[in-house]
Design an enzyme around this catalytic site. Structure first.
Site, PDB file in Angstrom:
ATOM      1  N   GLU A  62      99.625 -73.127  61.370  1.00  0.00           N
ATOM      2  CA  GLU A  62     100.487 -72.759  60.255  1.00  0.00           C
ATOM      3  C   GLU A  62      99.894 -71.661  59.381  1.00  0.00           C
ATOM      4  O   GLU A  62     100.584 -70.723  58.977  1.00  0.00           O
ATOM      5  CB  GLU A  62     100.782 -74.005  59.410  1.00  0.00           C
ATOM      6  CG  GLU A  62     101.537 -73.761  58.119  1.00  0.00           C
ATOM      7  CD  GLU A  62     102.986 -73.318  58.321  1.00  0.00           C
ATOM      8  OE1 GLU A  62     103.630 -72.973  57.317  1.00  0.00           O
ATOM      9  OE2 GLU A  62     103.456 -73.318  59.479  1.00  0.00           O
ATOM     10  N   HIS A  73     104.690 -58.483  54.757  1.00  0.00           N
ATOM     11  CA  HIS A  73     105.344 -58.430  53.451  1.00  0.00           C
ATOM     12  C   HIS A  73     104.561 -57.570  52.464  1.00  0.00           C
ATOM     13  O   HIS A  73     105.157 -56.973  51.563  1.00  0.00           O
ATOM     14  CB  HIS A  73     105.531 -59.848  52.911  1.00  0.00           C
ATOM     15  CG  HIS A  73     106.681 -60.571  53.540  1.00  0.00           C
ATOM     16  ND1 HIS A  73     107.809 -60.944  52.844  1.00  0.00           N
ATOM     17  CD2 HIS A  73     106.890 -60.971  54.816  1.00  0.00           C
ATOM     18  CE1 HIS A  73     108.659 -61.547  53.657  1.00  0.00           C
ATOM     19  NE2 HIS A  73     108.115 -61.582  54.867  1.00  0.00           N
TER      20      HIS A  73
END
Length: 357
Positions: A62, A73
């Site tokens: 994760e 981003h």
């Protein structure tokens, strides 16, 4: 003849000395590592910290998925008309501004996790974000060894809003946004290989950790195969902005991925990755290097790619998920047939969520 032999041996010695000079390495202060540039030595203890305390001992899980998302981003926050510093770490430095942008929903979690690493080590936020992304990807079997260049200065300002593409954006909008910073449609598709080792936490917040393909810890082409399959249901409640039906239980599909796989400008490039692992690796590696240098002066940076570990090898066998056939493929490339893949045996595939760190 003796004079010729002596001359040849002398020339060979000169060549050997020249090669040694070219490949001479610097011994790092830790007494363990060497590097081609002394500046890269400082990265080894940072990488050890990343692997042990960020990536749970070197897993492809994760935190790797979220760290890879963060590289994008942060870097895409640049525009020739609106400003922004690109891959400068502004998403951490000015997190109070950037993490509230709609497109950055949920990214505050990984920002908060990475911030203490930046503060603990003498490294800029921009460098740390890209370093963690490259190290994390290298934990995933089948991934390419990404490049890493050191030397991003601290961000001076926050990125403007509305520069990060969203999953509900049109293909026209997505290609235009990337084109504004120099990416071709083919390079956009290459960057989406990141979804091969990714999961969604915030598209449907009732089912966090929902993968985009059936092999979220393996860098392979299953993502490109499975997005091309006919969607039949939602993994959760459905009706979420930016989500469309997927072909497998437990798998989520973004609207943008679905439309890029079927658009005439990108469908054939998408399909080309289905059974070409080497092309997938090289195209992703090149696109990620370009992304990581957005807004940066590469001539003022140091190539420290050698500090990134070699990813575990993988010999993938591209396949259809169990229970599906080629009749489930929604052919979109109009010049080349979809590869003749076979399906895994057994009951229809259902994809488990990625466990939290």
């Amino acid at each position: 003849m003796a004079l010729i032999s002596i001359a040849f041996l002398a020339l060979a010695s000169v060549v050997q000395l020249s090669n040694a000079a070219l490949t001479k390495r610097v011994a790092c202060a830790d007494g363990v590592h060497t590097a081609s540039n002394a500046a890269c030595c400082a990265l080894f203890p940072i990488i050890d910290d990343i692997q042990e305390n960020l990536f749970d001992g070197g897993e492809c899980g994760e935190e790797v998925h979220e760290s890879l998302r963060l590289t994008f981003h942060d870097a895409i926050g640049i525009s020739p008309t609106k400003g922004g510093g690109g891959a400068d770490g502004s998403i951490i430095t000015f997190s109070d501004i950037e993490t509230v942008f709609h497109a950055n929903g949920g990214i505050d979690d990984i920002v908060d996790v990475q911030r203490p690493f930046v503060e603990a080590h003498n490294i800029s936020a921009g460098d740390f974000i890209q370093l963690a992304g490259a190290v994390g990807v290298a934990n995933c079997a089948g991934a390419p060894r990404l490049d890493f260049w050191l030397g991003r200065p601290d961000a001076k300002a926050a990125s403007p809003d509305l520069l990060v593409p969203e999953p509900f954006d049109t293909v026209d909008s997505i290609l235009a946004r990337f084109g504004e910073v120099g990416f071709s449609p083919n390079e956009v598709i290459a960057l989406l290989a990141s979804h091969s080792i990714a999961a969604a936490d915030h598209v449907d917040e009732s089912i966090p950790g929902t993968p985009f393909d059936s092999t979220p810890s393996t860098f392979d082409s299953q993502f490109f195969i499975e997005v091309q399959l006919r969607g039949t249901s939602f993994p959760g409640a459905g009706g979420n902005q930016g989500e469309v039906e997927s072909p497998l239980g437990g798998e989520i599909r973004l609207q943008s991925d679905s439309e890029l796989a079927r658009d005439s400008r990108t469908a054939c490039e998408w399909q080309s990755f289905v059974n070409n692992q080497s092309k997938l690796q090289s195209a992703f590696k090149a696109a990620m290097l370009k992304l990581s240098l957005l807004g940066q002066d590469q001539s003022q940076m140091v190539d420290c790619s050698e500090v990134i570990q070699t990813p575990p090898s993988l010999a993938p066998t591209p396949h259809l998920p169990a229970g599906l056939t080629l009749n489930d493929v929604e052919q979109a490339c109009d010049t080349t047939p979809f590869p003749a893949l076979t399906a895994d045996p057994g009951p229809q595939t259902s994809v488990p969520p990625v466990p939290p760190s």
